[in-house]
Motif scaffolding. Structure first.
Motif, PDB file in Angstrom:
ATOM      1  N   LEU A 226       0.851  -1.186   0.000  1.00  0.00           N
ATOM      2  CA  LEU A 226       0.000   0.000   0.000  1.00  0.00           C
ATOM      3  C   LEU A 226       0.895   1.247   0.000  1.00  0.00           C
ATOM      4  CD1 LEU A 226      -2.891   1.129   0.109  1.00  0.00           C
ATOM      5  CD2 LEU A 226      -2.685   1.150   2.608  1.00  0.00           C
ATOM      6  N   VAL A 227       0.967   1.884  -1.140  1.00  0.00           N
ATOM      7  CA  VAL A 227       1.767   3.100  -1.268  1.00  0.00           C
ATOM      8  C   VAL A 227       0.979   4.273  -0.701  1.00  0.00           C
ATOM      9  CG1 VAL A 227       2.896   4.672  -2.883  1.00  0.00           C
ATOM     10  CG2 VAL A 227       2.914   2.208  -3.314  1.00  0.00           C
ATOM     11  N   VAL A 228       1.597   5.004   0.196  1.00  0.00           N
ATOM     12  CA  VAL A 228       0.969   6.208   0.738  1.00  0.00           C
ATOM     13  C   VAL A 228       1.560   7.373  -0.054  1.00  0.00           C
ATOM     14  CG1 VAL A 228       0.491   7.557   2.807  1.00  0.00           C
ATOM     15  CG2 VAL A 228       0.808   5.075   2.977  1.00  0.00           C
ATOM     16  N   GLY A 229       0.820   7.798  -1.071  1.00  0.00           N
ATOM     17  CA  GLY A 229       1.398   8.782  -1.982  1.00  0.00           C
ATOM     18  C   GLY A 229       0.340   9.530  -2.777  1.00  0.00           C
ATOM     19  N   SER A 230       0.779  10.051  -3.901  1.00  0.00           N
ATOM     20  CA  SER A 230      -0.079  10.898  -4.725  1.00  0.00           C
ATOM     21  C   SER A 230      -0.638  10.114  -5.906  1.00  0.00           C
ATOM     22  CB  SER A 230       0.726  12.097  -5.238  1.00  0.00           C
ATOM     23  OG  SER A 230       1.738  11.627  -6.130  1.00  0.00           O
ATOM     24  N   ARG A 231      -1.459  10.796  -6.704  1.00  0.00           N
ATOM     25  CA  ARG A 231      -1.964  10.165  -7.923  1.00  0.00           C
ATOM     26  C   ARG A 231      -0.829   9.867  -8.899  1.00  0.00           C
ATOM     27  NH1 ARG A 231      -7.361  10.284  -7.577  1.00  0.00           N
ATOM     28  NH2 ARG A 231      -8.273  11.859  -6.209  1.00  0.00           N
TER      29      ARG A 231
ATOM     30  N   LEU B 180      -5.466   6.901   7.050  1.00  0.00           N
ATOM     31  CA  LEU B 180      -4.736   5.681   6.690  1.00  0.00           C
ATOM     32  C   LEU B 180      -5.362   4.474   7.382  1.00  0.00           C
ATOM     33  CD1 LEU B 180      -2.372   4.309   5.280  1.00  0.00           C
ATOM     34  CD2 LEU B 180      -0.935   4.920   7.234  1.00  0.00           C
ATOM     35  N   ASP B 181      -5.723   4.615   8.662  1.00  0.00           N
ATOM     36  CA  ASP B 181      -6.379   3.516   9.383  1.00  0.00           C
ATOM     37  C   ASP B 181      -7.667   3.096   8.683  1.00  0.00           C
ATOM     38  OD1 ASP B 181      -4.345   3.734  11.179  1.00  0.00           O
ATOM     39  OD2 ASP B 181      -5.564   4.412  12.865  1.00  0.00           O
ATOM     40  N   ARG B 182      -8.437   4.074   8.231  1.00  0.00           N
ATOM     41  CA  ARG B 182      -9.701   3.772   7.549  1.00  0.00           C
ATOM     42  C   ARG B 182      -9.447   3.029   6.237  1.00  0.00           C
ATOM     43  NH1 ARG B 182     -12.128   6.081   3.536  1.00  0.00           N
ATOM     44  NH2 ARG B 182     -10.734   7.903   3.592  1.00  0.00           N
ATOM     45  N   THR B 183      -8.429   3.479   5.486  1.00  0.00           N
ATOM     46  CA  THR B 183      -8.108   2.836   4.213  1.00  0.00           C
ATOM     47  C   THR B 183      -7.667   1.391   4.431  1.00  0.00           C
ATOM     48  OG1 THR B 183      -7.461   4.956   3.243  1.00  0.00           O
ATOM     49  CG2 THR B 183      -6.624   2.972   2.175  1.00  0.00           C
ATOM     50  N   VAL B 184      -6.825   1.163   5.447  1.00  0.00           N
ATOM     51  CA  VAL B 184      -6.349  -0.192   5.730  1.00  0.00           C
ATOM     52  C   VAL B 184      -7.502  -1.081   6.169  1.00  0.00           C
ATOM     53  CG1 VAL B 184      -4.918  -1.558   7.312  1.00  0.00           C
ATOM     54  CG2 VAL B 184      -3.985   0.506   6.238  1.00  0.00           C
ATOM     55  N   GLU B 185      -8.394  -0.558   6.984  1.00  0.00           N
ATOM     56  CA  GLU B 185      -9.547  -1.348   7.426  1.00  0.00           C
ATOM     57  C   GLU B 185     -10.388  -1.790   6.235  1.00  0.00           C
ATOM     58  OE1 GLU B 185     -13.358  -1.030  10.515  1.00  0.00           O
ATOM     59  OE2 GLU B 185     -12.165   0.752  10.032  1.00  0.00           O
ATOM     60  N   GLU B 186     -10.634  -0.867   5.291  1.00  0.00           N
ATOM     61  CA  GLU B 186     -11.423  -1.208   4.104  1.00  0.00           C
ATOM     62  C   GLU B 186     -10.689  -2.238   3.241  1.00  0.00           C
ATOM     63  OE1 GLU B 186     -12.055   2.488   2.162  1.00  0.00           O
ATOM     64  OE2 GLU B 186     -13.544   3.213   3.627  1.00  0.00           O
ATOM     65  N   LEU B 187      -9.390  -2.066   3.106  1.00  0.00           N
ATOM     66  CA  LEU B 187      -8.592  -2.981   2.286  1.00  0.00           C
ATOM     67  C   LEU B 187      -8.625  -4.401   2.848  1.00  0.00           C
ATOM     68  CD1 LEU B 187      -6.435  -3.661   0.096  1.00  0.00           C
ATOM     69  CD2 LEU B 187      -4.709  -2.883   1.755  1.00  0.00           C
ATOM     70  N   LEU B 188      -8.364  -4.548   4.149  1.00  0.00           N
ATOM     71  CA  LEU B 188      -8.302  -5.881   4.752  1.00  0.00           C
ATOM     72  C   LEU B 188      -9.668  -6.547   4.821  1.00  0.00           C
ATOM     73  CD1 LEU B 188      -5.689  -5.266   7.599  1.00  0.00           C
ATOM     74  CD2 LEU B 188      -5.319  -6.267   5.333  1.00  0.00           C
TER      75      LEU B 188
ATOM     76  N   ALA C  73      -7.939  -6.570 -13.386  1.00  0.00           N
ATOM     77  CA  ALA C  73      -7.034  -7.354 -12.549  1.00  0.00           C
ATOM     78  C   ALA C  73      -7.152  -6.908 -11.094  1.00  0.00           C
ATOM     79  CB  ALA C  73      -5.596  -7.215 -13.034  1.00  0.00           C
ATOM     80  N   GLU C  74      -6.782  -7.800 -10.182  1.00  0.00           N
ATOM     81  CA  GLU C  74      -6.782  -7.478  -8.750  1.00  0.00           C
ATOM     82  C   GLU C  74      -5.348  -7.656  -8.264  1.00  0.00           C
ATOM     83  OE1 GLU C  74      -9.119  -6.273  -5.602  1.00  0.00           O
ATOM     84  OE2 GLU C  74     -10.184  -7.952  -6.459  1.00  0.00           O
ATOM     85  N   PRO C  75      -4.498  -6.663  -8.489  1.00  0.00           N
ATOM     86  CA  PRO C  75      -3.088  -6.793  -8.114  1.00  0.00           C
ATOM     87  C   PRO C  75      -2.922  -6.718  -6.602  1.00  0.00           C
ATOM     88  CG  PRO C  75      -3.512  -4.564  -8.838  1.00  0.00           C
ATOM     89  CD  PRO C  75      -4.801  -5.332  -9.046  1.00  0.00           C
ATOM     90  N   ARG C  76      -1.721  -7.040  -6.159  1.00  0.00           N
ATOM     91  CA  ARG C  76      -1.423  -6.977  -4.728  1.00  0.00           C
ATOM     92  C   ARG C  76      -0.672  -5.688  -4.392  1.00  0.00           C
ATOM     93  NH1 ARG C  76      -0.547 -12.316  -5.866  1.00  0.00           N
ATOM     94  NH2 ARG C  76       1.708 -12.065  -5.877  1.00  0.00           N
ATOM     95  N   PHE C  77      -1.074  -4.608  -5.013  1.00  0.00           N
ATOM     96  CA  PHE C  77      -0.560  -3.302  -4.628  1.00  0.00           C
ATOM     97  C   PHE C  77      -1.622  -2.254  -4.929  1.00  0.00           C
ATOM     98  CE2 PHE C  77       0.787  -3.829  -9.044  1.00  0.00           C
ATOM     99  CZ  PHE C  77       0.378  -2.632  -9.623  1.00  0.00           C
ATOM    100  N   GLY C  78      -1.516  -1.123  -4.278  1.00  0.00           N
ATOM    101  CA  GLY C  78      -2.441  -0.016  -4.493  1.00  0.00           C
ATOM    102  C   GLY C  78      -1.881   1.237  -3.864  1.00  0.00           C
ATOM    103  N   THR C  79      -2.602   2.332  -4.008  1.00  0.00           N
ATOM    104  CA  THR C  79      -2.138   3.616  -3.493  1.00  0.00           C
ATOM    105  C   THR C  79      -3.208   4.235  -2.616  1.00  0.00           C
ATOM    106  OG1 THR C  79      -0.866   3.959  -5.523  1.00  0.00           O
ATOM    107  CG2 THR C  79      -1.175   5.867  -4.098  1.00  0.00           C
ATOM    108  N   ALA C  80      -2.825   4.590  -1.404  1.00  0.00           N
ATOM    109  CA  ALA C  80      -3.668   5.408  -0.547  1.00  0.00           C
ATOM    110  C   ALA C  80      -3.370   6.857  -0.926  1.00  0.00           C
ATOM    111  CB  ALA C  80      -3.358   5.154   0.922  1.00  0.00           C
ATOM    112  N   ILE C  81      -4.297   7.470  -1.674  1.00  0.00           N
ATOM    113  CA  ILE C  81      -4.036   8.782  -2.258  1.00  0.00           C
ATOM    114  C   ILE C  81      -4.040   9.862  -1.181  1.00  0.00           C
ATOM    115  CG2 ILE C  81      -4.842  10.500  -3.914  1.00  0.00           C
ATOM    116  CD1 ILE C  81      -3.856   7.996  -5.247  1.00  0.00           C
TER     117      ILE C  81
END
Length: 427
Positions: A47-52, A92-100, A68-76
């Motif tokens: 999970l990249v914590v970054g920009s668009r 970030l906590d909210r994004t991780v909760e949704e992801l998991l 595709a459902e890759p094993r990476f993504g970006t928390a914008i």
């Protein structure tokens, strides 16, 4: 070395003067390492914590299809995050909760820092500790930096593996850890060779899943397959493990030297090494002879890019008949690069770091037959009449060990063949 290879040079490059330059650099982003790491570590998510811009880079580099459902993504990081109007940790906590919740198969979650997250000084180490307490033992949360502000792109893998070392359990067993992400087919070849030599127990870092747990302690020895793993080397050394210094396994000579160093550590006789490696060594030499014909008596100039430059220069000089004019590397680590520098014949300028304009001047003056450089320099140099090789292709392509030796030589021969064909067509 083997009886089929030239003896080590009387004067290698280990003690040669190093031109150290600190100026404008031509570098690629460290987030790129995710592209091969997410394929290697099969139960992980990055999970990249970054920009668009970070998201676009990963999508473009990976070529991921829309479904595709890759094993990476970006928390914008949105404008409100960057301006401090929102609590970035809570977001970030909210994004991780949704992801998991959506991806229950994730067992390892890497929070990957980027240039934007580092500029706003977002503490991902604290976030990883907090999230580990929330989701352990089902999910292990780690963090590392993939920022390209001060690093070269292969250091993304180094930072990832170094982040894994402190959480490895302790052991007093005598074991070998082979460190570095390799394509599965190449890793399987390597494991077969080491197993046939009678070496074990054998562990791989990174392991394909968290279930393939690795432990480390004072009786652990480790060998590196990639020359850009300086931080991982230091992290393992701090845990008490000992490094087996050897040339890197590029080409027949490098692979044999790498296997021989490990065999010596485990008291495996030279006769056993020769017997196990005889057939693949013969295949590798034959493949190199066929592929490297256009390289013989040609010159090569390396711009610093991937940190593979020194072992590749050794391979091209000693197995393909090339002359290295300059070998530039972003960083030179004696414990890692020293064995290859010992074998690299004296003569080339060894340079560390970069002032790109000055190095371009040296390249133009030397006028090499082949220039190995980053994507940003390749097209302009091609327009000036230079044959170039993209350094990044050497990281994405299987090039390690015996069965890939011919492919490695062919990667360098291809630009020269292309230039020759175009010249004939123009006439």
């Amino acid at each position: 070395m083997t009886e089929h290879m030239p003896p080590p040079p009387a004067a290698g490059c280990r003690t040669s003067p190093v031109l150290k330059q600190r100026g404008q650099r031509e570098v690629f982003c460290g987030l790129t390492g995710i592209i091969w790491l997410h394929r290697k570590i099969q139960d992980a998510f990055f999970l990249v914590v970054g920009s668009r811009t970070c998201a676009h880079l990963l999508q473009s580099a990976a070529g991921v299809m829309i479904f595709a459902e890759p094993r990476f993504g970006t928390a914008i990081l949105e404008e409100a995050d960057l301006a401090g109007l929102k609590d970035a940790q809570a977001e970030l906590d909210r994004t991780v909760e949704e992801l998991l919740a959506r991806r229950p198969d994730i067992r390892q979650l890497f929070l990957v820092g980027s240039c934007p997250s580092e500029v706003i000084k977002l503490d991902l180490n604290r976030a990883a500790e907090r999230l580990t307490q929330t989701y352990a033992p089902k999910v292990r949360v780690l963090e590392y930096s993939g920022s390209g502000i001060e690093t070269t792109f292969t250091q993304g893998e180094d930072a990832c593996l170094a982040a894994m070392v402190p959480v490895l359990p302790k052991t007093d067993a005598r074991e070998l850890i082979v460190v570095g992400a390799l394509p599965d087919v190449v890793e399987d070849q390597m494991v077969a060779l080491l197993t046939d030599l009678g070496i074990g127990p054998l562990r791989i870092l990174p392991a394909r899943t968290i279930e393939d747990e690795i432990a480390v302690g004072p009786n652990t020895v480790f060998a590196l397959t990639q020359p850009f793993l300086g931080d991982t080397h230091a992290a393992l050394s701090r845990r008490g493990a000992r490094h087996i210094a050897a040339p890197f396994p590029f080409g027949e000579e490098g692979t044999t030297a790498w296997l021989s160093a490990i065999a010596e550590e485990f008291n495996i006789s030279r006769e056993v090494v020769d017997r196990v490696t005889e057939a693949p060594r013969r295949r590798a030499r034959h493949a190199i002879r066929q592929a490297a014909a256009p390289l013989n008596d040609k010159s090569v100039f390396f711009f610093p890019d991937s940190q593979l430059e020194i072992p590749l220069a050794r391979f091209l000089s000693r197995e393909c008949g090339m002359t290295a004019l300059e070998v530039g590397s972003p960083y030179i680590h004696d414990a890692l690069h020293g064995p290859d520098l010992d074998l690299l014949p004296a003569g080339p300028q060894i340079s560390e770091g970069q002032d790109v304009d000055l190095q371009l001047d040296r390249c133009r003056a030397a006028h090499p037959d082949l220039t190995v450089c980053g994507l940003g320099l390749a097209n302009p140099l091609e327009a000036e009449g230079f044959a170039t090789k993209w350094a990044i292709e050497l990281v994405f392509t299987p090039v390690h060990f015996y069965e890939q030796a011919g492919d490695l030589a062919a990667l360098f021969a291809r630009p020269l063949r292309r230039k020759s064909i175009l010249k004939v067509a123009a006439e």
